[in-house]
Motif scaffolding. Structure first.
Motif, PDB file in Angstrom:
ATOM      1  N   ASN A 134       0.821  -1.201   0.000  1.00 55.22           N
ATOM      2  CA  ASN A 134       0.000   0.000   0.000  1.00 55.22           C
ATOM      3  C   ASN A 134       0.859   1.256   0.000  1.00 55.22           C
ATOM      4  OD1 ASN A 134      -2.424  -1.458   0.094  1.00 55.22           O
ATOM      5  ND2 ASN A 134      -2.355  -1.563   2.326  1.00 55.22           N
ATOM      6  N   ASP A 135       0.273   2.360  -0.406  1.00 55.36           N
ATOM      7  CA  ASP A 135       0.959   3.644  -0.415  1.00 55.36           C
ATOM      8  C   ASP A 135       1.150   4.113   1.029  1.00 55.36           C
ATOM      9  OD1 ASP A 135       1.930   6.158  -0.826  1.00 55.36           O
ATOM     10  OD2 ASP A 135       0.219   6.879  -1.995  1.00 55.36           O
ATOM     11  N   ASP A 136       2.396   4.421   1.385  1.00 56.61           N
ATOM     12  CA  ASP A 136       2.670   4.824   2.764  1.00 56.61           C
ATOM     13  C   ASP A 136       2.823   6.329   2.913  1.00 56.61           C
ATOM     14  OD1 ASP A 136       5.054   5.199   1.500  1.00 56.61           O
ATOM     15  OD2 ASP A 136       6.240   3.921   2.827  1.00 56.61           O
ATOM     16  N   THR A 137       2.412   7.110   1.892  1.00 59.53           N
ATOM     17  CA  THR A 137       2.564   8.565   1.941  1.00 59.53           C
ATOM     18  C   THR A 137       1.836   9.172   3.129  1.00 59.53           C
ATOM     19  OG1 THR A 137       2.790   8.694  -0.464  1.00 59.53           O
ATOM     20  CG2 THR A 137       2.204  10.714   0.687  1.00 59.53           C
ATOM     21  N   LEU A 138       0.568   8.791   3.318  1.00 62.77           N
ATOM     22  CA  LEU A 138      -0.219   9.363   4.410  1.00 62.77           C
ATOM     23  C   LEU A 138       0.313   8.916   5.768  1.00 62.77           C
ATOM     24  CD1 LEU A 138      -3.793   8.986   2.879  1.00 62.77           C
ATOM     25  CD2 LEU A 138      -2.464  11.079   3.145  1.00 62.77           C
ATOM     26  N   GLN A 139       0.764   7.678   5.836  1.00 64.43           N
ATOM     27  CA  GLN A 139       1.336   7.181   7.083  1.00 64.43           C
ATOM     28  C   GLN A 139       2.588   7.986   7.444  1.00 64.43           C
ATOM     29  OE1 GLN A 139       1.459   2.891   7.874  1.00 64.43           O
ATOM     30  NE2 GLN A 139       3.663   3.082   8.178  1.00 64.43           N
ATOM     31  N   ASN A 140       3.427   8.248   6.447  1.00 63.39           N
ATOM     32  CA  ASN A 140       4.629   9.034   6.686  1.00 63.39           C
ATOM     33  C   ASN A 140       4.288  10.462   7.091  1.00 63.39           C
ATOM     34  OD1 ASN A 140       6.229   6.853   6.046  1.00 63.39           O
ATOM     35  ND2 ASN A 140       6.555   7.484   3.924  1.00 63.39           N
ATOM     36  N   LEU A 141       3.249  11.021   6.478  1.00 67.34           N
ATOM     37  CA  LEU A 141       2.836  12.382   6.808  1.00 67.34           C
ATOM     38  C   LEU A 141       2.350  12.476   8.242  1.00 67.34           C
ATOM     39  CD1 LEU A 141       2.240  15.287   5.989  1.00 67.34           C
ATOM     40  CD2 LEU A 141       0.051  14.521   5.061  1.00 67.34           C
TER      41      LEU A 141
END
Length: 259
Positions: free
Chosen positions: A152-159
């Motif tokens: 899954n895309d981890d962009t939001l998790q990193n943000l």
């Protein structure tokens, strides 16, 4: 109309720490600077120290207090090292860097800063912080999926993690295994099913839970509804903005840190 709904659930231990987290980077920060001139560097180091003081105290207003003024004025006294770099994408700490923007990274002396903050009467947290469990699920016209996790895309998790670190909060993330999937779905969080949220969080031993439903009803627009479960108490608030990172920071992580 593009519609993305982000479900964010944060759990944190506030009293006895069940799963303490060692938060990295407490004595360093990265800020934007206009150039590499001496004046810009001095101001940039002060701004970086402001960010560090917030992380160490957990209080966003701490740098503005009179007790902090002498420390900020002598910011370079605490400086161990610094460097410049060009931002390539959103940074972990602010989430709002412009690609190509010049950034100054600074690291400060733990011993000297801890000593002088205590001497000024500013309370600080240790590196071991209460753990914060974060559930992130994203839904759009293709259905619901977890943000982060394998495949899954981890962009939001990193943000979300970056925003929490800027306040000195430690994040851990769920395993996202079959047990988690059986206990909690994104729809239950969106409907503020506090029973399901609490049950799914039990295995991680949180003392409080912060749930947020964030959606984008139109390009360039975000809105959020937050629910904080703290023992028998429930708090709720809403907000909206043009930037997702601002919604997460001011309406979510910052409000939670100040609760």
């Amino acid at each position: 109309m593009r519609r993305v709904l982000l479900i964010l659930v944060l759990s944190t231990c506030i009293l006895p720490v069940v799963h303490a987290v060692r938060v990295p980077g407490l004595y360093e920060a990265e800020v934007a600077v206009p150039d590499q001139s001496n004046g810009a560097r001095v101001q940039g180091v002060q701004n970086a120290l402001r960010a560090v003081i917030i992380k160490l105290t957990g209080d966003q207003s701490a740098p503005a207090r009179a007790e902090a003024a002498p420390i900020l004025h002598a910011a370079e006294r605490y400086l161990l090292q610094y460097r410049y770099q060009q931002a390539e994408s959103a940074t972990a700490q602010s989430g709002a860097a412009v690609p190509g923007e010049l950034r100054l990274w600074a690291q400060f002396s733990q011993v000297a800063l801890d000593r002088d903050l205590r001497g000024a009467g500013l309370s600080t947290w240790g590196a071991e912080r209460s753990s914060t469990l974060a559930w992130l699920a994203v839904g759009d016209e293709h259905g619901w999926r977890w943000a982060g996790g394998e495949g899954n895309d981890d962009t939001l998790q990193n943000l979300a993690e970056g925003q929490a670190r800027a306040r000195g909060l430690g994040l851990i993330f769920p395993l996202l295994d079959l047990d988690d999937d059986a206990r909690l779905g994104a729809a239950a969080v969106a409907a503020t099913d506090t029973g399901a949220i609490a049950q799914a969080s039990e295995r991680y031993h949180p003392d409080s839970v912060l749930a947020a439903a964030i959606d984008s009803p139109a390009p360039g627009s975000w809105r959020a509804h937050w629910t904080l479960l703290l023992g028998a108490e429930t708090q709720q608030w809403s907000s909206e903005g043009q930037q997702l990172d601002a919604v997460l920071q001011r309406a979510g992580v910052a409000a939670f840190a100040n609760a």
